[in-house]
Write an enzyme that holds these catalytic residues in place. Structure first.
Site, mmCIF file in Angstrom:
data_model
loop_
_atom_site.group_PDB
_atom_site.id
_atom_site.type_symbol
_atom_site.label_atom_id
_atom_site.label_comp_id
_atom_site.label_asym_id
_atom_site.label_seq_id
_atom_site.Cartn_x
_atom_site.Cartn_y
_atom_site.Cartn_z
ATOM 1 N N LYS A 181 6.787 -31.864 -25.822
ATOM 2 C CA LYS A 181 8.177 -32.302 -25.875
ATOM 3 C C LYS A 181 8.691 -32.630 -24.464
ATOM 4 C CE LYS A 181 8.168 -31.901 -30.295
ATOM 5 N NZ LYS A 181 6.797 -31.457 -30.540
HETATM 6 C C1 LIG Z 1 10.470 -33.637 -35.482
HETATM 7 C C2 LIG Z 1 9.822 -32.307 -35.217
HETATM 8 N N1 LIG Z 1 10.337 -31.197 -35.785
HETATM 9 C C3 LIG Z 1 9.793 -29.983 -35.565
HETATM 10 C C4 LIG Z 1 8.713 -29.820 -34.738
HETATM 11 C C5 LIG Z 1 8.142 -28.451 -34.531
HETATM 12 O O1 LIG Z 1 8.318 -27.996 -33.214
HETATM 13 P P1 LIG Z 1 7.597 -26.652 -32.732
HETATM 14 O O2 LIG Z 1 6.167 -27.008 -32.434
HETATM 15 O O3 LIG Z 1 8.348 -26.256 -31.496
HETATM 16 O O4 LIG Z 1 7.718 -25.665 -33.823
HETATM 17 C C6 LIG Z 1 8.157 -30.933 -34.114
HETATM 18 C C7 LIG Z 1 6.971 -30.789 -33.252
HETATM 19 O O5 LIG Z 1 6.124 -31.648 -33.132
HETATM 20 C C8 LIG Z 1 8.717 -32.218 -34.356
HETATM 21 O O6 LIG Z 1 8.221 -33.327 -33.792
#
Ligand SMILES: Cc1ncc(COP(=O)(O)O)c(C=O)c1O
Length: 378
Positions: A181
């Site tokens: 991210k």
């Molecule tokens: C749109 C979206 N939502 C949720 C997530 C989940 O994030 P995390 O890996 O921090 O749980 C991601 C991760 O790729 C994402 O791209």
């Protein structure tokens, strides 16, 4: 040349910051998490922010706190990472997939409104790859139908909608701090919260539902016997992660600027290749360019996946564009028809983009990309 697809932007100061936390002996959620939450809330223009272990747990906690439970429906785009829908399912509720706008690839407000039923409790717009969704439209729909808006802003730290930071627009907005991210804490998440009372409850729920935090208990001379007014979760971030996060906040503007410059260079090159389509940027949005997603058009002599294979053989790793959740086995019961989602999932790919990517490396990517698409056509 071998190019890296993604890489977090770490300056070298992080080791000392994390070591300093370790030296204090307080390594789980404590004063650094508190400081990181305060700085993050200010950044995104929210009264409160609560740190979690990931965006997935942030989404789960936010939905749970918004009252989403068994029997409820939550409207989500299928064109998203699977965690978007999983977080709804883990509340015992049903994710209802609606189609995207074919230009922005974000949830289409008209399609979302058509998917509302008497069981709908919330709408979850996703700011896909850091491009803000059309938030005025979702706020208006939510108000008219008495729904909660929970934003999946996993990729949108630092994004703005009509000049307002993402995080300041809805009751609950969830961010990711995963290394793919914009900025990272290794793993981690954050919920920006409008209502301080709700933030207090979410803080409790994040630590087993316990009435008092470890930090508060250790900071007083009094004996405190804690209570557990409702069942909670363990979604605590560590102070080591928060120390890393505080370092990352100091480079956020630089990260966003570097990403923007690289994205503009990609767009200038792709605009000269008729069979490829650069991402669309609506005037209302300041995006983060968490990923650069190019569409391989019908005039391309080489298909999306074959192009990815050829680029990889040249040392240029790519990724498919955003997935379509409703086609995954975990969601095989879904019979919904989402033509724009299907098209976007099948012909988009992501090019290498990270703040440390050099112009030379990027020129190499552009050269290989052009070569495969144009040489084939000749
Ligand atoms: C749109 C979206 N939502 C949720 C997530 C989940 O994030 P995390 O890996 O921090 O749980 C991601 C991760 O790729 C994402 O791209």
């Amino acid at each position: 040349m071998r190019v890296q697809f993604a890489r977090p932007y770490l300056t070298g100061d992080e080791g000392d910051a994390v070591a300093a936390v370790i030296a204090t002996g307080w390594v789980s959620q404590g004063p650094k998490v508190q400081a990181f939450e305060a700085a993050f809330a200010e950044l995104v223009g929210a009264p409160e922010a609560v740190a979690t272990t990931s965006c997935t747990t942030a989404l789960h906690l936010a939905l749970h706190a918004a009252g989403v439970g068994p029997g409820d429906e939550v409207i989500v785009p299928s064109l998203s990472f699977v965690a978007t829908a999983n977080s709804v399912l883990h509340c015992g509720a049903t994710p209802v997939f609606a189609d995207i706008d074919p230009l922005t690839y974000n949830l289409d407000p008209v399609a979302a409104e058509q998917a509302i039923t008497t069981r709908t409790k919330a709408i979850m717009p996703v700011h896909q790859v850091g491009l803000p969704a059309d938030m005025d439209a979702f706020a208006e729909i939510a108000q008219r139908h008495g729904l909660v808006v929970v934003e999946d802003a996993a990729c949108a730290i630092g994004a703005r909608y009509k000049g307002q930071p993402i995080g300041s627009l809805s009751p609950l907005t969830c961010f990711s701090l995963h290394p793919r991210k914009v900025i990272t804490t290794g793993e981690g998440g954050m919920i920006a919260i409008r209502d301080p009372k709700l933030a207090e409850r979410i803080r409790r729920l994040r630590q087993h539902g316990m009435s008092v935090s470890d930090l508060a208990r250790h900071s007083t001379e009094k004996v405190i016997i804690e209570s557990y007014p409702e069942p909670g979760f363990n979604y605590r971030m560590t102070d080591m992660q928060a120390a890393l996060g505080l370092c990352q906040l100091t480079v956020l503007d630089e990260v966003l600027e570097r990403r923007r410059r690289l994205a503009e260079r990609y767009t200038a090159a792709i605009d000269r290749i008729p069979s490829l389509e650069a991402p669309y940027s609506p005037a209302y949005a300041e995006r983060t360019w968490q990923s650069y997603c190019v569409r391989v058009g019908p005039r391309s002599p080489v298909g999306r996946t074959e192009l990815m294979e050829r680029l990889l053989a040249d040392g240029v790793p790519t990724r498919r564009g955003v997935m379509a959740i409703h086609h995954e086995t975990a969601y095989a019961g879904s019979t919904v028809e989402l033509p724009h989602t299907d098209a976007a999932a099948s012909d988009a790919l992501m090019l290498p983009l990270h703040p440390g990517l050099t112009f030379d490396e990027q020129d190499y990517v552009i050269d290989r990309l052009t070569r495969h698409v144009i040489a084939q056509a000749a």
